[in-house]
Write a protein that holds these residues in place. Structure first.
Motif, PDB file in Angstrom:
ATOM      1  N   THR A   9       0.851  -1.190   0.000  1.00  0.00           N
ATOM      2  CA  THR A   9       0.000   0.000   0.000  1.00  0.00           C
ATOM      3  C   THR A   9       0.887   1.240   0.000  1.00  0.00           C
ATOM      4  O   THR A   9       2.061   1.171   0.379  1.00  0.00           O
ATOM      5  CB  THR A   9      -0.915   0.037   1.246  1.00  0.00           C
ATOM      6  N   GLU A  10       0.316   2.358  -0.384  1.00  0.00           N
ATOM      7  CA  GLU A  10       1.055   3.635  -0.379  1.00  0.00           C
ATOM      8  C   GLU A  10       1.573   3.942   1.031  1.00  0.00           C
ATOM      9  O   GLU A  10       2.701   4.397   1.193  1.00  0.00           O
ATOM     10  CB  GLU A  10       0.145   4.785  -0.841  1.00  0.00           C
ATOM     11  N   GLU A  11       0.731   3.696   2.046  1.00  0.00           N
ATOM     12  CA  GLU A  11       1.117   3.979   3.426  1.00  0.00           C
ATOM     13  C   GLU A  11       2.326   3.143   3.839  1.00  0.00           C
ATOM     14  O   GLU A  11       3.259   3.654   4.469  1.00  0.00           O
ATOM     15  CB  GLU A  11      -0.059   3.711   4.392  1.00  0.00           C
ATOM     16  N   ASN A  12       2.315   1.864   3.484  1.00  0.00           N
ATOM     17  CA  ASN A  12       3.442   0.995   3.848  1.00  0.00           C
ATOM     18  C   ASN A  12       4.696   1.335   3.051  1.00  0.00           C
ATOM     19  O   ASN A  12       5.804   1.251   3.582  1.00  0.00           O
ATOM     20  CB  ASN A  12       3.069  -0.476   3.671  1.00  0.00           C
ATOM     21  N   VAL A  13       4.524   1.734   1.799  1.00  0.00           N
ATOM     22  CA  VAL A  13       5.682   2.165   1.010  1.00  0.00           C
ATOM     23  C   VAL A  13       6.334   3.371   1.679  1.00  0.00           C
ATOM     24  O   VAL A  13       7.550   3.413   1.863  1.00  0.00           O
ATOM     25  CB  VAL A  13       5.280   2.480  -0.455  1.00  0.00           C
ATOM     26  N   ASP A  14       5.514   4.352   2.092  1.00  0.00           N
ATOM     27  CA  ASP A  14       6.052   5.546   2.763  1.00  0.00           C
ATOM     28  C   ASP A  14       6.699   5.191   4.105  1.00  0.00           C
ATOM     29  O   ASP A  14       7.785   5.685   4.423  1.00  0.00           O
ATOM     30  CB  ASP A  14       4.939   6.580   2.984  1.00  0.00           C
ATOM     31  N   LEU A  15       6.036   4.317   4.894  1.00  0.00           N
ATOM     32  CA  LEU A  15       6.560   3.912   6.201  1.00  0.00           C
ATOM     33  C   LEU A  15       7.917   3.222   6.049  1.00  0.00           C
ATOM     34  O   LEU A  15       8.885   3.577   6.726  1.00  0.00           O
ATOM     35  CB  LEU A  15       5.570   2.970   6.893  1.00  0.00           C
ATOM     36  N   GLN A  38      11.086   3.468  -4.325  1.00  0.00           N
ATOM     37  CA  GLN A  38      11.200   2.539  -5.445  1.00  0.00           C
ATOM     38  C   GLN A  38      11.762   1.198  -4.974  1.00  0.00           C
ATOM     39  O   GLN A  38      11.296   0.139  -5.395  1.00  0.00           O
ATOM     40  CB  GLN A  38      12.092   3.130  -6.536  1.00  0.00           C
ATOM     41  N   MET A  39      12.725   1.241  -4.089  1.00  0.00           N
ATOM     42  CA  MET A  39      13.303   0.015  -3.536  1.00  0.00           C
ATOM     43  C   MET A  39      12.256  -0.758  -2.725  1.00  0.00           C
ATOM     44  O   MET A  39      12.151  -1.986  -2.834  1.00  0.00           O
ATOM     45  CB  MET A  39      14.519   0.358  -2.674  1.00  0.00           C
ATOM     46  N   LEU A  84       8.171  -5.165  -1.832  1.00  0.00           N
ATOM     47  CA  LEU A  84       6.794  -5.569  -1.560  1.00  0.00           C
ATOM     48  C   LEU A  84       6.189  -6.425  -2.681  1.00  0.00           C
ATOM     49  O   LEU A  84       5.184  -7.105  -2.471  1.00  0.00           O
ATOM     50  CB  LEU A  84       5.913  -4.339  -1.269  1.00  0.00           C
ATOM     51  N   LEU A  85       6.817  -6.419  -3.839  1.00  0.00           N
ATOM     52  CA  LEU A  85       6.363  -7.311  -4.913  1.00  0.00           C
ATOM     53  C   LEU A  85       6.771  -8.769  -4.661  1.00  0.00           C
ATOM     54  O   LEU A  85       6.276  -9.668  -5.340  1.00  0.00           O
ATOM     55  CB  LEU A  85       6.961  -6.862  -6.256  1.00  0.00           C
ATOM     56  N   LEU A  86       7.639  -8.997  -3.696  1.00  0.00           N
ATOM     57  CA  LEU A  86       8.181 -10.339  -3.464  1.00  0.00           C
ATOM     58  C   LEU A  86       7.359 -11.174  -2.495  1.00  0.00           C
ATOM     59  O   LEU A  86       7.840 -12.145  -1.932  1.00  0.00           O
ATOM     60  CB  LEU A  86       9.629 -10.232  -2.983  1.00  0.00           C
TER      61      LEU A  86
END
Length: 142
Positions: free
Chosen positions: A95-101, A132-133, A138-140
């Motif tokens: 999610t966007e929130e988890n990407v930012d966190l 980006q990293m 998170l795709l894994l």
């Protein structure tokens, strides 16, 4: 009655044996039709590359990670110093929130999320690159 010499008898026996086993010297162009792979062997899971290799988040994130110090402590599917990327992906939804966190934790560092070993900060990493990293990681999810 004429006796057969032992050598001749051995040659005849070997010829008969070879013929009986299917190598009678006839059709040497015959091809084997059975596979050497057992039919009941479970299929292997597709690799992450097979699953996501054309996804720009996967490609760009992987390139950034390979050029960083991340592989010193993390691997895609095996824990070394820190958790594997797949373990992180299993714990956090994409999610966007988890990407930012998680990008914030990569930049600022963290401790206590995965045990007592701290993750060092990476203050020279831009927020965009860290995001980006994290998108790659998170795709894994398995």
């Amino acid at each position: 009655m004429k006796l057969v010499k032992p050598f001749t008898l051995g040659v005849v026996a070997m010829t008969a044996l070879l013929y009986a086993c299917g190598d009678g010297g006839g059709d040497s162009a015959r091809k084997e039709t059975t596979s050497s792979i057992p039919q009941n062997e479970p299929k292997k899971e597709a690799s992450f590359e097979d699953q996501h290799g054309d996804n720009p988040d996967y490609v760009q994130g992987l390139a950034l990670i390979k050029d960083s110090d991340c592989p010193s402590c993390h691997m895609a599917e095996r824990k070394i110093v820190g958790p594997s990327y797949a373990e992180v992906a299993s714990k956090y939804e994409n999610t966007e929130e988890n990407v930012d966190l998680l990008a914030s934790r990569v930049i600022k560092g963290s401790v206590g999320e995965w045990g007592d070993v701290p993750m060092p900060s990476h203050p020279g990493l831009s927020e965009e690159d860290a995001q980006q990293m994290v998108k790659y990681v998170l795709l894994l999810r398995r």
